[in-house]
Design a protein around this motif. Structure first.
Motif, PDB file in Angstrom:
ATOM      1  N   PRO A 114      11.825   6.494   1.101  1.00  0.00           N
ATOM      2  CA  PRO A 114      12.777   7.201   2.086  1.00  0.00           C
ATOM      3  C   PRO A 114      12.476   7.126   3.816  1.00  0.00           C
ATOM      4  O   PRO A 114      11.824   7.123   3.464  1.00  0.00           O
ATOM      5  N   ASP A 115      14.611   7.467   3.853  1.00  0.00           N
ATOM      6  CA  ASP A 115      13.955   7.235   5.610  1.00  0.00           C
ATOM      7  C   ASP A 115      15.171   7.814   6.260  1.00  0.00           C
ATOM      8  O   ASP A 115      16.127   8.831   5.150  1.00  0.00           O
ATOM      9  N   THR A 116      15.243   8.715   7.289  1.00  0.00           N
ATOM     10  CA  THR A 116      16.642   9.052   8.003  1.00  0.00           C
ATOM     11  C   THR A 116      17.596   8.386   8.229  1.00  0.00           C
ATOM     12  O   THR A 116      17.060   7.204   8.324  1.00  0.00           O
TER      13      THR A 116
END
Ligand code: FES
Length: 97
Positions: free
Chosen positions: A3-5
Motif C-alpha cells: 500500500p502507498d499514497t
C-alpha cells in the motif's frame, strides 16, 4: 502487495470505450479526442507529476457519454462534448499549474 499514497493530486478518467457499431458509446461521441486534448494540456503545463489523465473502459452509463470521473474530487461529468474541453481544463487542470 505494498500500500502507498496516491502519487497524483488529481486523476481524470475519460471513458474511451468503443462499443459495437450501432450501440451508443463514449468513443463515438469524442471520448478519445477529449482524453488526448486533456493529456496534451497537462503535458504543455508541465504538470504530469501532479495530474494524470487516464483512458477508462465502459463506466456503465453509455447513454450519457462522454463520461468522465475525477478523483479525489468525486466528480462525474456526463454528456460531455469536445466543446467542453476548455471548461474541463479551466476547472480541473489549470488550478494545478
Ligand atoms: S461507453 Fe462510456 S460509459 Fe459505456
Amino acid at each position: 502487495m505494498q500500500p502507498d499514497t496516491i502519487p497524483y493530486k488529481r486523476i481524470i478518467f475519460v471513458c474511451c470505450n468503443q462499443r459495437d457499431e450501432g450501440k451508443e458509446c463514449c468513443n463515438n461521441k469524442g471520448g478519445s479526442e477529449i482524453r488526448d486534448k486533456l493529456k496534451r494540456a497537462v503535458a504543455e503545463y508541465g504538470i504530469k507529476q501532479k495530474i494524470r489523465v487516464c483512458k477508462s473502459g465502459c463506466m456503465g452509463q453509455c447513454g450519457t457519454g462522454v463520461n468522465i470521473m475525477i478523483f479525489p474530487d468525486n466528480i462525474w461529468l456526463k454528456n460531455l462534448t469536445t466543446n467542453d474541453i476548455p471548461k474541463i481544463i479551466n476547472d480541473y487542470i489549470d488550478p494545478l499549474k
